[in-house]
Design an enzyme around this catalytic site. Structure first.
Site, PDB file in Angstrom:
ATOM      1  CG  ASP A   1       4.221  -0.682   2.028  1.00 42.86           C
ATOM      2  OD1 ASP A   1       4.091  -1.791   2.464  1.00 42.86           O
ATOM      3  OD2 ASP A   1       5.058   0.094   2.046  1.00 42.86           O
TER       4      ASP A   1
ATOM      5  CG  ASP B   1       5.414  -1.408  -1.453  1.00 40.19           C
ATOM      6  OD1 ASP B   1       5.121  -2.276  -1.164  1.00 40.19           O
ATOM      7  OD2 ASP B   1       5.732  -0.419  -0.595  1.00 40.19           O
TER       8      ASP B   1
END
Lengths: 59, 732
Positions: free
Chosen positions: B438, B626
């Site tokens: 990420d 996430d």
């Protein structure tokens, strides 16, 4: 070999005493903190609470 | 302004009017700190007792109920120079502690029995070699049985229970052959003793239980320790909220004590700790920790606010709500369930070994039995030989092979500030061949920083810093921090949505938006250099400067990416942020495959597609968005700054700002996996030697005992190598 009849229960009894001591240690939380008590021994602070130790302590 | 605090939820009321509280203490490292805290608190009349747990870095304080407010304890600790945070012991931790104590009790009993039975067995073995009286031998065997049978019934329970659970589910785990081996060994020994035979295997069975319990206990110890320290970290984060009372006054309360329906005041610059609906106020929200999007979003009345976002410009009153249906959190929850489902297909290395091992061993034993009968032996004797095959192959070394490596590696990782949440995460991490990062908060630091510092004259930075220090806005904070956190300038006026101003040397000094400071020309130049940065302008008379503030890469990010590549991993970025923000980060790290603007379900979908293509994905992420991807990936890592849900979903959590632990974890896990396989192969080699001996009928109890303890020792010593010899600095 008759002595074995006495010796083995004796050995077992000693072993069981050790086991009981281990259980007692666990129950009273002696394995909760494995680092602190080693240092706590070195502390003199607890003497102050003991009146007999009073003369040694500068006030 | 002193703020009233309410910590009463953390107080536990015991018998006899004694109140107690557990606190996690920051920066308690040595015995000196322990003495300072205990004696400092004990000197206080109101406090009945204080006891430090140095291993867990916690202190338990007790006082007479009603004499003291819990906040006063924290104040007293602060006076002693320690920052302490109250701690709420959770149920999961209690059950873990109970399980650990249960295993330790079993271990104590098994150890006691193993020693005493061995004492008897050694006498029998040496007697067999010379001239033992059969009556004495029988007496010794019966004594052994007297110790062994209750011990097995008590201390063998973890294995029996787990084996039954596995068989009920129609599966085979390592505990099935273990249970079978123990039961058959004990049963056969009783029958043999009844028949006045020479050999009994009580010692083998109990030793097996003892060694295997060591493995179990180590495993449990590792898990509990990780959880305790993770709990401390959660307490140290000390998330509080400003609760609005009905009369308009405010109380600082820990998040744990906030109920749905409460009203909470969120000041500009505060991180939001609750989910809820905005009742009054207008502001801008930085949701980068939640969605990965770094551009602030406006929020007004009836807007939905998520925990983990940052309030930027205006104060908000929020009504707290539990996650309602149709919200982002609900969506994430649903995705998490899907992700967890898709992951549960992974089979642990030890279970895979058991699947191969159990049928093979049982088939060998059966073949031995039938073979000896065919050879003309009585079925009783053939059965005894078949059972010795089972005993000697019992996976003593196998039971230790994997937990021992896991424990050693977990403590090696811990020294490198990495916390392993699950033992089998090591195996999965070692298998990873693709890393998906990420961006926001993972490759970059969660808080923005001044990035064009070199281009700014020091005196201007100092002046702007003093002005910025008066504000809570994250951009202003970044400037104040770059200036060395100076004392705030006096009499600062805040212009809502524009910036700050104050008088300096008779002229007005301003800090804020480009338009507020009339710095368009200057801004265009800086924007060309730093296209992704947020700009903030400063003007003092004719002097004008534009600061570029942006999220900086985590320290060590470039080296880590390089190292991961050297380890043969492919790298990708999957971000929820805009493409313009993602591309420069990818370019700086030399990552060519990246995607931007992905929603949580799209991230998870990406991972599922990769998994379908046979890739083993390591997901590194921190945001709420996430969390499903972290749960669904083959293995996942989160920084400690991550949102709660993400941290809960990740297998591994690393501390500190640097990204280095990611690469180190991969290197260590590969070494650990190599050692696990080595240990398993050793167990196979051991069986190649031991099984023919047993099949031939030469496996006396002495041979079994020597083989078992020897192999366990070799496996354990091999496991100790796991913590050493991997490049990378140690933190102790």
């Amino acid at each position: 070999m008759d002595i074995l009849v006495i010796l083995f229960p004796l050995a077992l009894g000693l072993g069981l005493t050790g086991l009981a001591a281990f259980f007692w240690c666990m129950r009273s939380g002696q394995f909760v903190d494995l680092e602190g008590p080693g240092w706590r021994v070195l502390s003199d602070e607890d003497l102050r609470a003991d009146p007999r130790a009073e003369p040694h302590e500068p006030r | 302004m002193s703020v009233h605090q309410d910590l009463s939820v953390f107080v536990r009321h015991g018998a006899g009017g004694v109140a107690g509280m557990e606190l996690a203490v920051e920066g308690m490292r040595c015995a000196g700190c322990m003495h300072a805290i205990e004696n400092g608190l004990a000197a206080d009349r109101d406090i009945l007792g204080a006891r430090v747990n140095l291993a867990l870095k916690r202190v338990t304080v007790e006082w007479k109920d009603g004499v003291l407010r819990p906040e006063a304890v924290i104040e007293r600790l602060a006076k002693l120079g320690f920052t302490a945070y109250p701690f709420l012991p959770d149920g999961e931790r209690d059950s873990d502690t109970r399980e650990e104590r249960r295993l330790l009790r079993y271990l104590g009993v098994a150890g006691f029995s193993a020693m005493n039975i061995m004492l008897l067995s050694v006498s029998v073995w040496s007697g067999n070699a010379s001239d033992i009286d059969p009556t004495t031998r029988d007496f010794f065997h019966w004594l052994s049985a007297l110790i062994a049978l209750p011990t097995a019934a008590f201390a063998g329970r973890p294995f029996f229970e787990s084996a039954i659970r596995a068989l009920r589910a129609g599966a085979v785990n390592m505990d099935v052959p273990i249970t079978l081996g123990i039961l058959l060994a004990l049963g056969m020994s009783v029958v043999e003793t009844w028949n006045h035979a020479e050999h009994a295997y009580f010692d083998g069975a109990i030793m097996l239980i003892f060694f295997l319990l060591i493995g179990r206990y180590l495993d449990q110890l590792m898990r509990r320790r990780t959880r305790d320290l993770a709990g401390n970290l959660a307490a140290l984060k000390a998330e509080t909220a400003l609760r609005l009372l009905a009369d308009g006054s405010t109380v600082v309360m820990p998040i744990a004590a906030i109920q749905p329906g409460d009203r909470v005041l969120i000041q500009p610059g505060d991180r939001v700790g609750v989910d809820g609906i905005v009742e009054t106020g207008e502001s801008e929200i930085d949701a980068s920790l939640v969605t990965g999007e770094t551009t602030p979003q406006p929020i007004a009345r009836d807007g939905r606010l998520y925990a983990g976002t940052m309030n930027l410009t205006g104060a908000l009153t929020v009504r707290v709500e539990a996650a309602a249906t149709g919200t982002l959190l609900d969506e994430i929850d649903r995705l998490m369930a899907r992700a967890v489902e898709s992951r549960s297909r992974y089979v642990k290395l030890s279970d895979r070994a058991a699947r191969l091992y159990a049928p093979l061993v049982h088939a060998t034993a059966l073949a031995t039995f039938l073979g000896w009968i065919a050879f003309g032996l009585a079925w009783q004797q053939a059965l005894i030989i078949a059972i010795t095959v089972l005993i000697i192959t019992c996976p003593c070394a196998l039971g230790l092979a994997i937990p021992a490596v896991q424990v050693v590696t977990a403590s090696a990782l811990f020294r490198r500030k990495v916390m392993l949440k699950q033992g089998d995460a090591l195996e999965r991490l070692a298998e990873a061949d693709l890393v998906v990062f990420d961006k926001t908060g993972t490759l970059t630091l969660p808080e923005p920083e001044l990035i064009d510092r070199g281009a700014i004259p020091a005196d201007r930075l100092a002046k702007a810093g003093a002005l910025a220090a008066a504000s809570h806005h994250p951009l202003a904070r970044a400037i104040a921090q770059a200036a060395g956190a100076p004392a705030p300038a006096g009499s600062v006026t805040e212009h809502r949505g524009l910036g700050l101003s104050c008088l300096l040397d008779g002229r007005e000094m301003r800090l804020g938006s480009i338009a507020f400071c009339a710095a368009e020309a200057e801004a265009a130049r800086v924007a060309a250099q730093h296209p992704t940065a947020s700009l903030i302008a400063w003007r003092h008379g004719a002097e004008c400067t534009v600061f570029a503030v942006d999220q900086r890469l985590r320290p060590g990010a470039v080296e880590t990416v390089q190292r991961l590549r050297e380890l043969g991993l492919e790298l990708r970025i999957v971000s929820g942020d805009r493409l313009e923000a993602v591309a420069p980060v990818a370019a700086a790290l030399g990552i060519t495959q990246f995607q931007a603007g992905l929603k949580p379900d799209e991230k998870l979908q990406q991972l599922e597609e990769l998994a379908r293509a046979g890739r083993k994905v390591l997901m590194v992420g921190d945001g709420l968005n996430d969390a499903p991807a972290l749960a669904g990936a083959h293995v996942s890592i989160s920084p400690i700054s991550a949102s709660h849900l993400a941290q809960a979903a990740a297998d591994i959590v690393f501390l500190g700002d640097a990204l280095g632990p990611v690469a180190e974890s991969v290197a260590l896990s590969r070494k650990a996996r190599a050692l696990m396989l080595e240990n398993l192969w050793f167990a196979v080699a051991y069986n190649f030697v031991a099984v023919p001996i047993a099949v031939a009928g030469f496996a006396t109890p002495l041979v079994a005992a020597a083989a078992m303890s020897g192999s366990s020792l070799v496996v354990t010593l091999n496991a100790l190598r796991a913590g050493r010899g991997v490049a990378g600095k140690r933190e102790d």
